[in-house]
Design a protein around this motif. Structure first.
Motif, mmCIF file in Angstrom:
data_model
loop_
_atom_site.group_PDB
_atom_site.id
_atom_site.type_symbol
_atom_site.label_atom_id
_atom_site.label_comp_id
_atom_site.label_asym_id
_atom_site.label_seq_id
_atom_site.Cartn_x
_atom_site.Cartn_y
_atom_site.Cartn_z
ATOM 1 N N ARG A 31 -1.493 -0.580 -6.862
ATOM 2 C CA ARG A 31 -1.278 -1.609 -7.882
ATOM 3 C C ARG A 31 -2.508 -1.813 -8.772
ATOM 4 O O ARG A 31 -2.373 -2.031 -9.985
ATOM 5 N N ASP A 32 -3.710 -1.742 -8.210
ATOM 6 C CA ASP A 32 -4.911 -2.036 -9.003
ATOM 7 C C ASP A 32 -5.257 -0.936 -10.006
ATOM 8 O O ASP A 32 -6.193 -1.074 -10.799
ATOM 9 N N GLN A 33 -4.482 0.140 -10.009
ATOM 10 C CA GLN A 33 -4.692 1.204 -10.986
ATOM 11 C C GLN A 33 -3.890 0.977 -12.272
ATOM 12 O O GLN A 33 -4.062 1.728 -13.236
ATOM 13 N N ILE A 34 -3.052 -0.037 -12.310
ATOM 14 C CA ILE A 34 -2.169 -0.272 -13.457
ATOM 15 C C ILE A 34 -2.814 -1.240 -14.442
ATOM 16 O O ILE A 34 -3.297 -2.315 -14.062
ATOM 17 N N LYS A 35 -2.796 -0.869 -15.729
ATOM 18 C CA LYS A 35 -3.306 -1.745 -16.792
ATOM 19 C C LYS A 35 -2.163 -2.641 -17.280
ATOM 20 O O LYS A 35 -1.131 -2.139 -17.724
ATOM 21 N N VAL A 36 -2.363 -3.975 -17.191
ATOM 22 C CA VAL A 36 -1.278 -4.920 -17.475
ATOM 23 C C VAL A 36 -1.758 -6.023 -18.413
ATOM 24 O O VAL A 36 -2.807 -6.629 -18.199
ATOM 25 N N GLU A 88 0.830 -1.205 0.000
ATOM 26 C CA GLU A 88 0.000 0.000 0.000
ATOM 27 C C GLU A 88 0.865 1.256 0.000
ATOM 28 O O GLU A 88 1.978 1.255 0.510
ATOM 29 N N GLN A 89 0.336 2.323 -0.581
ATOM 30 C CA GLN A 89 1.064 3.590 -0.716
ATOM 31 C C GLN A 89 1.588 4.088 0.627
ATOM 32 O O GLN A 89 2.711 4.590 0.724
ATOM 33 N N LYS A 131 7.841 -2.535 -11.030
ATOM 34 C CA LYS A 131 8.935 -1.595 -11.295
ATOM 35 C C LYS A 131 8.405 -0.210 -11.669
ATOM 36 O O LYS A 131 8.916 0.808 -11.200
ATOM 37 N N PHE A 132 7.380 -0.179 -12.521
ATOM 38 C CA PHE A 132 6.817 1.117 -12.896
ATOM 39 C C PHE A 132 6.095 1.765 -11.719
ATOM 40 O O PHE A 132 6.111 2.997 -11.574
ATOM 41 N N LEU A 133 5.475 0.952 -10.870
ATOM 42 C CA LEU A 133 4.852 1.493 -9.673
ATOM 43 C C LEU A 133 5.892 2.118 -8.751
ATOM 44 O O LEU A 133 5.692 3.210 -8.207
#
Length: 363
Positions: free
Chosen positions: A244-249, A133-134, A230-232
């Motif tokens: 994490r759940d905001q990233i499109k993968v 978590e952030q 890595k991008f996070l």
């Protein structure tokens, strides 16, 4: 250490000074951890001597053992890995102890705040802690301030490449990062380059795991999870808040193999060799190359496969190379480009060792 200086009289003056000892505890004796131990044993630094005070894996722990024999000693150790006991014992060591997490374990990553609060420095190639978590990331980042236990994670993104330090240097100088793009998975570069050589997908993945190019579970790479993390990490290091759940993968893992154990996954992967052979062949016919890329902007993060021109910088990547382009307010038209090996136990362990020495300089 002996330093010889020539004085104005032409005479030699020898100054003797003992090396500074840096005590370290290493969690994880796999590809990276084992390689790091070997590199420490062969280190010949003029200023520092790195002393391994303990090593553990998921089951066993040893203390103050002969580092050359650590593998056998660990195998037959009577002491089981218990993180409450380990962290309590580490807290009693003199100031200057460095904890290295080479496990990729969530359990180990959750120990960081306790260790840092007790004055224990940390360096890690693991991406786990920085992608919780952030709020957890922000608590860890607070320990990068002067006068506190140091927390370094350079090798979590680019192995031995100076990605995190470059971002930090830009921000500390008053710049603002606006976009980061490129290939940040040496494993993925290795996979697609091997496909171009006619090697089957399943054999490539097995080789990547054996050589330490992939995560212990290759699905962490193939799912895009490694690149997403890595991008996070880069986005958060730039000062942006993402979960994490905001990233499109885009995932490369067949849905049918998601729930298998690692060995079962590898055993069944050959059923998908033809799919990847055909997809790669189509790209080659178009004079393109398959690359697994990512892009971060303040608006979001997207990860997936792209066909890029064969003659482009991304198309020309070899072996396990990464290529990261960092755009900022100062570098808006022509980005900072960082390129080089982004995977492999040797370069990653060497990057961790460099972090150890840098922490030693600051103690």
């Amino acid at each position: 250490m002996s330093i010889t200086l020539n004085s104005i009289t032409g005479k030699n003056i020898s100054i003797y000074k003992s090396k500074k000892t840096i005590p370290v505890f290493i969690a994880g004796n796999g590809a990276i951890g084992g390689t790091l131990i070997r590199q420490i044993n062969h280190l010949n630094n003029a200023l520092f001597q790195v002393k391994i005070v303990g090593v553990c894996n998921s089951k066993k722990v040893i203390w103050n053992s002969d580092p050359v024999l650590y593998h056998e000693k660990l195998k037959y150790s009577d002491e089981e890995t218990n993180w409450e006991n380990i962290t309590n014992k580490l807290a009693r060591y003199p100031e200057g102890l460095i904890f290295i997490d080479a496990t990729g374990s969530e359990i180990v990553a959750r120990q960081y705040l306790k260790l840092l609060t007790q004055g224990i420095h940390i360096t890690t190639p693991s991406k786990r802690a920085n992608t919780f978590e952030q709020s957890y990331f922000e608590e860890l980042k607070a320990f990068q301030k002067p006068g506190r236990a140091q927390y370094r994670y350079e090798t979590a993104v680019g192995a031995g490449l100076p990605v995190i330090s470059t971002i930090n240097n830009l921000i500390e100088s008053g710049d603002s990062i606006t976009k980061i793009t490129g290939v940040v998975s040496g494993t993925m570069t290795y996979i697609f380059n091997q496909l171009q050589q006619g090697i089957t997908f399943s054999e490539i993945i097995k080789a990547a795991k054996k050589e330490g190019y992939s995560e212990p579970d290759p699905r962490d790479d193939l799912s895009g999870e490694d690149v997403a993390r890595k991008f996070l990490i880069m986005a958060r290091t730039c000062g942006y808040k993402f979960e994490r759940d905001q990233i499109k993968v885009e995932s490369l893992v067949p849905k049918e193999l998601i729930d298998y154990q690692v060995n079962g996954f590898l055993d069944h992967l050959s059923f998908y060799d033809d799919h990847w052979k055909n997809r790669n062949s189509q790209a080659l016919l178009n004079n393109k190359r398959l690359r697994y890329t990512g892009e971060f902007t303040p608006d979001g993060i997207e990860i997936g496969i792209k066909e890029v021109p064969a003659g482009s910088p991304l198309g020309g990547l070899r072996k396990t190379d990464n290529l990261i382009q960092i755009y900022s307010e100062r570098y808006a038209d022509s980005p900072i480009v960082i390129q080089g090996p982004g995977a492999g136990k040797e370069v990653t362990a060497a990057g961790v060792l460099s972090d150890i020495i840098e922490i030693g300089r600051g103690i």
